[in-house]
Design a protein around this motif. Structure first.
Motif: not given
Lengths: 503, 197
Positions: A174-195
């Motif tokens: 019951g979680s919202i779990a999804f795959g991302i690419g490397t540039s988005q990994i950068r975004d999560v590392l830097a901000t803990q967020c995604l667009a």
């Protein structure tokens, strides 16, 4: 449809009025009426994690759990260094190695210098940024989608991102779990967020009792066959119905794992007592009173009875047979005892792809998969590499021998799965039957490690993708099926209807 | 960061549907810590098995646009796939539909993926096959592809289109703008604060 007042369990946390709640458009009476009706789990989790609407119209979504592995993250850390940025929430990211790790000898340094280099890069990045790394030395390493659940890191109501498309697996909680690419990994590392943009929701209800010899893997293969590999594009899937409710957590993980194979970036199952029983006592689960409070919160996240998904389909469990793929996409499948369909039975625009698939697989329309000789049998992967999968396969091969000429591998999904299997004596059963018992990793699912098909070998595989070349040989051929069917094929040397074995 | 308002150049057509990222870049080329050099391996196995593959045809070298079919880029989330295409020279992709993770990866790289009807995806591929020297223009503002005497309307979802036009497709700095709101959201989540009473 009239709005019906249905009482739902009130949460002790009313988290969905928190700033950033995602307003629905009030452009029509219909929209207002829907708003007064119930919310789906997707609505609730999405709203709770919405940081803001971005100027360009996307939603800035907070990521509650970020998982990383050695293949898709090194470049992201390099980007972070170039930008001079730190990791914003290092305690919400966890790392392991799975894709490139060899499953025979796991002694460092690895013989494969590129694999060693990637492992070292991840080791260094985790150390530099204070990220916990479940490496080989920790004895807690495993496939990232196996260790998240088993450690209790994966919990209901989280947003979970990982640079791997099978992150959809974690939706089983019951979680919202999804795959991302490397540039988005950068975004999560830097901000803990995604667009992100919020997807629509399709509820897939499976009702009834599965027939003997039919497993969760067959259910998800049947769903993908029905809806197609692009059927889920733009949608999240909510799996529901009595068949899903009766499944164990490990079976539910198999279902959600392959959401992405149907084109849905994520799929989920509403949390229930099965979920809570699995989570209670896990290393990272809440403890004591906090666990009680957590279950109340998790209950509040369930899709409301009066919520209306954007689309809904229903499948009868009794109609599902043991499934096998015959082609090069996961929707090209058929019941094991039924003929491979002719191209002419498909829409005109699909026929070239059907022809291409049958040419590549060396199959003809009208052939039945039962009886096709296999050269390799693979049990493992994030789809079917958990303890219950190994138990089913071990039970099937106990006291029997793998057919002459068949190379058979059993690969635990994590070091913890391996320890549990060893405690039950499963490795010995596999070895006595002629299987190779390996160490934890992705192994032959994707062949970024030494476990690969050779030439045009035909492989009975419990993994998730039958793409051209997927298992490491550019002409290798993959048949996706349940672990029970792989075990049966390994013993017979040919694709076998597991219902005839167990009868 | 720069806005992407239009992409101009010759186009390479790619027949077929449901082309997955394992085919765009086979897994063995993911054993690396840098995307550098991946352009040489785009469609490596398909090219070896099919001498007539358009990525083997030197006349298409230097193309900036890729014309494809339905559900392009399905399967693995590997950004190595769009990175290899981009390093080969592709700056925009036009087709009937795209897998979502692939689309998101391209957006984060500043590579627009524009959708069109099945019929128009075929028309575009036929036009690029018929005249390999034809110049095409993807207009992100007007949402059209023009070239070879054709004007085809295409679609880019609003949020992504705005990100290209504003030059905010590399989201990191925009996301960081909301750093206070990020912390507020985190503190509102029961699992972050420990499920206290």
């Amino acid at each position: 449809m009239p709005a019906v007042a249905i009482s739902t369990p009130e949460s002790i946390f009313p988290p969905f009025s928190i700033g950033g709640a995602h307003p629905r458009p009030k452009t029509s009476q219909l929209a207002i009426r829907i708003k007064t009706m119930g919310k789906t789990l997707l609505d609730k989790v999405w709203d709770a994690h919405t940081v803001r609407q971005m100027p360009n119209g996307q939603t800035q979504v907070f990521v509650g759990l970020h998982l990383i592995h050695e293949v898709t993250s090194p470049q992201a850390f390099a980007m972070l260094r170039e930008l001079g940025l730190a990791v914003n929430y290092p305690q919400r990211t966890f790392a392991t190695i799975d894709h490139i790790v060899p499953t025979q000898s796991q002694t460092r340094p690895f013989a494969d210098t590129l694999a060693e280099q990637m492992t070292q890069a991840l080791t260094d990045s985790c150390k530099e940024h204070g990220i916990q790394f479940f490496d080989l030395a920790s004895k807690q390493q495993g496939i990232v989608h196996v260790i998240g659940p088993e450690k209790g890191l994966t919990q209901p109501g989280m947003t979970i991102a990982c640079g791997d498309s099978h992150t959809s697996t974690h939706g089983a909680f019951g979680s919202i779990a999804f795959g991302i690419g490397t540039s988005q990994i950068r975004d999560v590392l830097a901000t803990q967020c995604l667009a992100m943009a919020k997807p629509k929701l399709r509820r897939i209800s499976v009702n009834g009792t599965l027939r003997p010899g039919v497993y969760a893997k067959d259910v998800i293969l049947a769903i993908i066959n029905k809806l197609g590999v692009k059927g889920g594009v733009g949608y999240a899937y909510e799996y529901a119905g009595s068949t899903i409710a009766a499944m164990s957590m490990e079976e539910r993980l198999t279902i959600c794992n392959m959401s992405i194979e149907g084109g849905a970036r994520f799929g989920y199952i509403n949390p229930d007592q099965v979920t809570y029983d699995y989570l209670e006592g896990r290393e990272r689960s809440p403890k004591g009173e906090a666990f009680t409070q957590a279950t109340k919160y998790w209950d509040s996240l369930r899709t409301d009875a009066d919520a209306i998904p954007d689309d809904e389909i229903t499948i009868a469990a009794e109609d599902i047979a043991p499934m096998v793929t015959w082609g090069i996409t996961p929707d090209q499948s058929v019941a094991v005892d039924e003929p491979i369909p002719a191209a002419a039975t498909f829409a005109t625009e699909d026929q070239p792809l059907i022809d291409e698939a049958q040419r590549y697989m060396q199959f003809a329309a009208g052939d039945t998969l039962a009886g096709k000789p296999i050269q390799v049998a693979f049990i493992g992967s994030c789809t079917n590499g958990r303890l219950s999968d190994l138990r089913i396969a071990a039970e099937a091969v106990r006291g029997h021998k793998v057919a002459k000429g068949v190379r058979a591998l059993a690969v635990p999904g994590s070091m913890e799965v391996a320890r549990q299997a060893e405690a039950e004596g499963l490795p010995q059963i596999f070895r006595e039957a002629g299987f190779e018992w390996r160490r934890a990793g992705c192994s032959m699912c994707l062949a970024m490690n030494p476990d690969k098909l050779k030439g045009d070998e035909l492989c009975a595989s419990s993994s998730n993708r039958n793409f051209k070349g997927r298992q490491g040989s550019p002409t290798g051929r993959t048949l996706l099926m349940s672990p029970a069917m792989v075990a049966a094929a390994a013993l017979a040397g040919v694709v076998t209807d597991v219902r005839e074995v167990s009868a | 960061m720069s806005a992407v308002t239009k992409v101009t150049g010759r186009a390479i057509p790619l027949p077929g549907d449901d082309i997955d990222t394992d085919r765009i870049i086979p897994a063995r080329y993911l054993r690396c810590v840098s995307f550098d050099g991946l352009g040489a391996y785009a469609f490596e196995d398909d090219r070896r098995q099919n001498p007539d593959h358009n990525f083997n045809d030197d006349r298409y070298n230097g193309s900036s646009l890729l014309f494809c079919g339905r559900n392009f880029g399905c399967g693995s989330s590997r950004e190595h796939a769009p990175q290899s295409l981009n390093r080969w020279g592709i700056k925009a992709i036009i087709g009937e539909s795209f897998a979502e993770i692939f689309f998101g990866n391209c957006l984060a790289m500043g590579v627009p993926c524009a959708t069109t009807s099945a019929a128009d995806a075929t028309v575009l591929r036929e036009a690029a096959a018929k005249d390999v020297t034809a110049e095409f223009v993807l207009d992100v503002v007007g949402q059209t592809v023009t070239g070879a005497g054709l004007t085809i309307s295409v679609g880019i979802p609003d949020g992504a289109r705005a990100a290209f036009l504003e030059g905010t497709w590399n989201a990191t700095s925009v996301l960081l703008d909301a750093s206070d709101a990020i912390d507020r959201t985190a503190q509102s989540l029961p699992y972050v604060t420990g499920f206290g009473p």
